[in-house]
Design a protein around this motif. Sequence first.
Motif, PDB file in Angstrom:
ATOM      1  N   VAL A 203       1.140  -1.189  -0.036  1.00 49.79           N
ATOM      2  CA  VAL A 203       0.018  -0.067  -0.237  1.00 49.79           C
ATOM      3  C   VAL A 203       0.877   1.165   0.243  1.00 49.79           C
ATOM      4  O   VAL A 203       0.292   2.089  -0.551  1.00 49.79           O
ATOM      5  N   MET A 204       2.195   1.202   0.653  1.00 49.53           N
ATOM      6  CA  MET A 204       2.438   2.355   0.248  1.00 49.53           C
ATOM      7  C   MET A 204       3.124   2.576  -0.810  1.00 49.53           C
ATOM      8  O   MET A 204       3.315   3.886  -1.248  1.00 49.53           O
ATOM      9  N   ASN A 205       3.831   1.446  -1.095  1.00 49.13           N
ATOM     10  CA  ASN A 205       4.265   1.015  -2.440  1.00 49.13           C
ATOM     11  C   ASN A 205       3.440   2.122  -3.536  1.00 49.13           C
ATOM     12  O   ASN A 205       4.634   2.605  -4.806  1.00 49.13           O
ATOM     13  N   TYR A 206       2.123   2.200  -3.657  1.00 51.05           N
ATOM     14  CA  TYR A 206       1.568   2.647  -4.613  1.00 51.05           C
ATOM     15  C   TYR A 206       1.495   4.313  -3.956  1.00 51.05           C
ATOM     16  O   TYR A 206       0.985   5.198  -4.637  1.00 51.05           O
ATOM     17  N   LEU A 207       0.773   4.649  -2.685  1.00 59.32           N
ATOM     18  CA  LEU A 207       1.095   5.433  -2.152  1.00 59.32           C
ATOM     19  C   LEU A 207       1.644   6.860  -2.292  1.00 59.32           C
ATOM     20  O   LEU A 207       2.022   8.145  -2.528  1.00 59.32           O
ATOM     21  N   LEU A 208       3.157   5.896  -1.424  1.00 57.62           N
ATOM     22  CA  LEU A 208       4.118   7.361  -1.480  1.00 57.62           C
ATOM     23  C   LEU A 208       4.755   8.071  -2.180  1.00 57.62           C
ATOM     24  O   LEU A 208       5.177   9.234  -2.836  1.00 57.62           O
ATOM     25  N   PRO A 209       4.419   7.973  -4.003  1.00 58.95           N
ATOM     26  CA  PRO A 209       4.995   8.434  -4.948  1.00 58.95           C
ATOM     27  C   PRO A 209       4.726   9.508  -5.672  1.00 58.95           C
ATOM     28  O   PRO A 209       4.372  10.618  -5.935  1.00 58.95           O
ATOM     29  N   GLU A 210       3.140   9.258  -4.673  1.00 59.26           N
ATOM     30  CA  GLU A 210       1.690  10.379  -5.040  1.00 59.26           C
ATOM     31  C   GLU A 210       2.875  12.024  -4.013  1.00 59.26           C
ATOM     32  O   GLU A 210       1.968  12.927  -4.473  1.00 59.26           O
ATOM     33  N   SER A 211       3.210  11.442  -3.677  1.00 62.31           N
ATOM     34  CA  SER A 211       3.677  12.699  -2.572  1.00 62.31           C
ATOM     35  C   SER A 211       5.153  12.665  -2.907  1.00 62.31           C
ATOM     36  O   SER A 211       6.177  13.189  -2.157  1.00 62.31           O
ATOM     37  N   VAL A 213       7.443  10.745  -2.849  1.00 65.12           N
ATOM     38  CA  VAL A 213       8.831   9.704  -1.798  1.00 65.12           C
ATOM     39  C   VAL A 213       9.040   8.903  -2.679  1.00 65.12           C
ATOM     40  O   VAL A 213       7.721   7.565  -3.339  1.00 65.12           O
ATOM     41  N   LEU A 214       9.907   7.680  -2.545  1.00 69.10           N
ATOM     42  CA  LEU A 214      10.467   6.562  -3.371  1.00 69.10           C
ATOM     43  C   LEU A 214      10.327   5.517  -2.332  1.00 69.10           C
ATOM     44  O   LEU A 214      11.164   6.026  -0.771  1.00 69.10           O
ATOM     45  N   PRO A 215       9.412   4.930  -2.235  1.00 66.30           N
ATOM     46  CA  PRO A 215       9.415   3.675  -1.100  1.00 66.30           C
ATOM     47  C   PRO A 215      10.453   2.599  -1.464  1.00 66.30           C
ATOM     48  O   PRO A 215      10.867   1.931  -2.779  1.00 66.30           O
ATOM     49  N   MET A 216      11.192   1.880  -0.558  1.00 65.32           N
ATOM     50  CA  MET A 216      12.278   0.805  -1.754  1.00 65.32           C
ATOM     51  C   MET A 216      12.359  -0.418   0.027  1.00 65.32           C
ATOM     52  O   MET A 216      12.051  -0.201   0.977  1.00 65.32           O
ATOM     53  N   HIS A 217      12.755  -1.184  -0.663  1.00 60.85           N
ATOM     54  CA  HIS A 217      12.553  -2.227   0.156  1.00 60.85           C
ATOM     55  C   HIS A 217      14.107  -2.663   0.779  1.00 60.85           C
ATOM     56  O   HIS A 217      14.794  -3.084  -0.260  1.00 60.85           O
ATOM     57  N   CYS A 218      14.219  -1.936   1.263  1.00 61.40           N
ATOM     58  CA  CYS A 218      16.176  -1.805   2.359  1.00 61.40           C
ATOM     59  C   CYS A 218      16.003  -1.719   3.096  1.00 61.40           C
ATOM     60  O   CYS A 218      15.013  -0.946   4.212  1.00 61.40           O
ATOM     61  N   SER A 219      17.312  -1.791   4.145  1.00 59.40           N
ATOM     62  CA  SER A 219      17.470  -1.499   5.353  1.00 59.40           C
ATOM     63  C   SER A 219      18.201  -0.325   5.264  1.00 59.40           C
ATOM     64  O   SER A 219      18.933   0.276   4.006  1.00 59.40           O
ATOM     65  N   SER A 396      10.208  -7.054  -6.114  1.00 64.07           N
ATOM     66  CA  SER A 396       8.694  -6.666  -7.302  1.00 64.07           C
ATOM     67  C   SER A 396       7.386  -7.429  -6.248  1.00 64.07           C
ATOM     68  O   SER A 396       6.258  -7.247  -7.044  1.00 64.07           O
ATOM     69  N   PRO A 397       7.174  -8.571  -5.489  1.00 56.79           N
ATOM     70  CA  PRO A 397       5.825  -8.818  -5.123  1.00 56.79           C
ATOM     71  C   PRO A 397       5.463  -7.519  -4.322  1.00 56.79           C
ATOM     72  O   PRO A 397       4.041  -8.218  -4.439  1.00 56.79           O
ATOM     73  N   PHE A 398       6.260  -6.929  -3.926  1.00 52.45           N
ATOM     74  CA  PHE A 398       5.488  -5.551  -3.497  1.00 52.45           C
ATOM     75  C   PHE A 398       5.156  -4.373  -4.029  1.00 52.45           C
ATOM     76  O   PHE A 398       4.855  -2.975  -4.089  1.00 52.45           O
ATOM     77  N   LEU A 399       4.918  -4.204  -5.461  1.00 55.80           N
ATOM     78  CA  LEU A 399       5.405  -2.819  -6.017  1.00 55.80           C
ATOM     79  C   LEU A 399       3.834  -2.855  -7.193  1.00 55.80           C
ATOM     80  O   LEU A 399       3.540  -3.428  -8.371  1.00 55.80           O
ATOM     81  N   PRO A 400       2.600  -2.148  -6.912  1.00 60.81           N
ATOM     82  CA  PRO A 400       1.818  -1.929  -7.079  1.00 60.81           C
ATOM     83  C   PRO A 400       1.860  -1.649  -8.842  1.00 60.81           C
ATOM     84  O   PRO A 400       1.283  -1.524  -9.917  1.00 60.81           O
ATOM     85  N   ARG A 401       2.713  -0.043  -8.534  1.00 62.87           N
ATOM     86  CA  ARG A 401       3.142   0.309 -10.015  1.00 62.87           C
ATOM     87  C   ARG A 401       4.128   0.270 -10.711  1.00 62.87           C
ATOM     88  O   ARG A 401       4.735  -0.846 -10.612  1.00 62.87           O
ATOM     89  N   HIS A 402       4.226   0.533 -11.847  1.00 58.98           N
ATOM     90  CA  HIS A 402       5.549   0.108 -13.097  1.00 58.98           C
ATOM     91  C   HIS A 402       6.318   0.285 -12.196  1.00 58.98           C
ATOM     92  O   HIS A 402       6.713   1.176 -11.884  1.00 58.98           O
ATOM     93  N   ALA A 403       7.084  -0.883 -12.448  1.00 66.90           N
ATOM     94  CA  ALA A 403       8.979  -0.843 -12.496  1.00 66.90           C
ATOM     95  C   ALA A 403       9.505   0.592 -12.660  1.00 66.90           C
ATOM     96  O   ALA A 403      10.547   1.389 -11.875  1.00 66.90           O
TER      97      ALA A 403
END
Length: 529
Positions: A203-211, A213-219, A396-403
Motif C-alpha cells: 500500500v505504501m509503495n502505491y501511495l508514497l510516489p504520489e507525494s 517519495v520513493l518507497p524502498m525495500h531496504c534497510s 517486485s512482489p510489493f510494487l503495485p505501480r510500473h517498475a
Amino acid sequence: MNTVNQASIIKELITQPNVLTNLCVGELVEKVLQRNEGTLTATGAIRAETGRYTGRSPQDKFIVKDEVSKDTVDWGTVNQPISEEIFENLYHKVVDFLKEKEEVFVFNGFAGADERYRLPIQVINEFAWHNLFAHQLFIRPTEDEFADHVSEFTVISAPSFKADPAQDGTRSEAFIMVSFKHRVILIGGTEYAGEIKKSIFSVMNYLLPESDVLPMHCSANVGKEGDVALFFGLSGTGKTTLSADPERRLIGDDEHGWSNRGVFNIEGGCYAKCINLSEENEPQIYKAIRFGSVLENVILHPGTREPDYEDTTLTENTRAAYPIKNIHNIVEPSIAGHPNTIIFLTADAFGVLPPISKLTKEQAMYHFLSGYTSKLAGTERGVTSPEATFSTCFGSPFLPRHASTYAEMLGEKIDQFNSNVFLVNTGWTGGAYGEGHRMKLAHTRAMIHAALEGELNSTETVVDPIFGLEIPAHCPGVPDDVLIPKRTWKDEAQYEEKAHELATKFHENFKKFDGVSEEIRNSGPTFTK
C-alpha cells in the motif's frame, strides 16, 4: 459497497463487545497463552506456528480492479486483478465471521515515521499473536496520538476463514486482497503473519510516489558523522545482518521512504529471518528477541524451551518479529538525512560476481531494475542447481505501480543527492554453490566499512571484462585475490563458462523492460555467449 458503507461496516465490527482494542504487550502475551495460540520461550518471546503457510502466498494475492486502480496499477502475474464483486462478497463474509468470534483484537498505529508522509492504519485480527505481531512491527502511537487517531487503511485478518474457490472466486482457500478504493486489505486462509506486514508495504509503495517519495525495500543505518547508508537485497542476502552494525545506528531493517527531506522508516519493528541465528554472528538480532517478541515456526529444545535456530523441521523461513527499540543503537525517531552510500546486495550462487564493485548511475539503474540474487538448490522442490532470480527493484512482489516509476525516482535522487552506489556479492566465491564457499562475513563487513568510509572512492580499480563492473584492486582487511572472482577459482575456463551463463540470464531478463534508455540497457554485462 461504497467507501462510506465500508467505514460504517468496520465501525460496527470494532464496536462489538467481543473486540479488544490496543492491548499492551503484556495483555496480548497473556491472551496468546490463554488461547493456546503460542508458547512462552526461555527468552520471553512468544513462539507460534503458521501451519500450512510458512511464507507468503503470492499466487493468492490480488488487487481489486476498479475506477481507482485500473489505470495506475501495473497489472500482471504479480499484481493480479480481482473484481469488486468478489472482494465485496468475501468482505461481508469475513466481517460476519469475526462478529461470531469470542474475541477479536484491534491495533491502531502508523506506517511511516515521518509525520508528513505517515499512514494511519488499523489492524483487526482473529488471533492475539497476530495482533502482537502488528503491535511490534508497526509504529505505536503516543497517548495523545491514540486520542486523535483516524485510520486511513484497515487490515482485516481472519486466518481461520477458508475461502471456497468455486464459490468465492479465489485460487485457493487463502486470499490477500487489497482495495485502494475502499482502503481495505482482506486476509484469510493463511496464518503467516508476514502477509499483514507486506500488504501494508504494498500500500505504501502505491501511495508514497504520489507525494514524490520513493518507497524502498531496504534497510538503513546512519554513522557517527550523520552519513546515511541504504542496503537493498532480497531474502538471504544479508540485508538485516549487515545493517545491524554496532558502530552505526539503525534507522530500520526492511522498508523505507526517501523524500526530499531524507530517509524514514516505514515500520516500527524488525522482521528478521532467524535460520542459523547465533549470538556470535548477529549479536544485536540475537539479543533483541526477548519478552514481547514473536518467533514464527522456530523449534524449541524440549525441557528448556530455548530456541533451536538451526532446526528447519517446519521451514527454512523461520522468523523473529520485535520492536526496533530492542536494538540498542537506533535512531529515534527513525528519520535521517539523504543517503551518502547505497549498497545493492546479491547472494550469487554462481560464484562469479565480484564481492564489491562501484556502480555508475546507469549501472545502478540497471541493477536496481534487475534485482538479482540466486535461488539455491534444495530450498524448493525441483531446484537441483542454482537458479538466477530477478526481482525488480529488489521488491517486485510489493510494487503495485510500473517498475519505471520507482527506477526513475531512484536515478533522480542519486543525481540530486550525489549518492555512491556499490554492488556487493554476499554469495559464493572460489566456485559455484556446492563447490566454492560462502563469502566470509568478516570480508563483507570490511568491504562495506571501506565503502561507507569513502576508502574505495579513490583506490585503483579493475574493470571486469564480462560484467563491466569497476572492482577495487585493494580493500583494507580483504586479500587482493578475493576481490577478483576469477582468481579464486581453480579452473578459469569453468569460471568463464559460469560467468557467461549468468551474464546471458541478465540480458534475457532485461528484455522485459520496454522504454529503458540504451545508456541504461548497455550498462549490464558486456559479454554473452
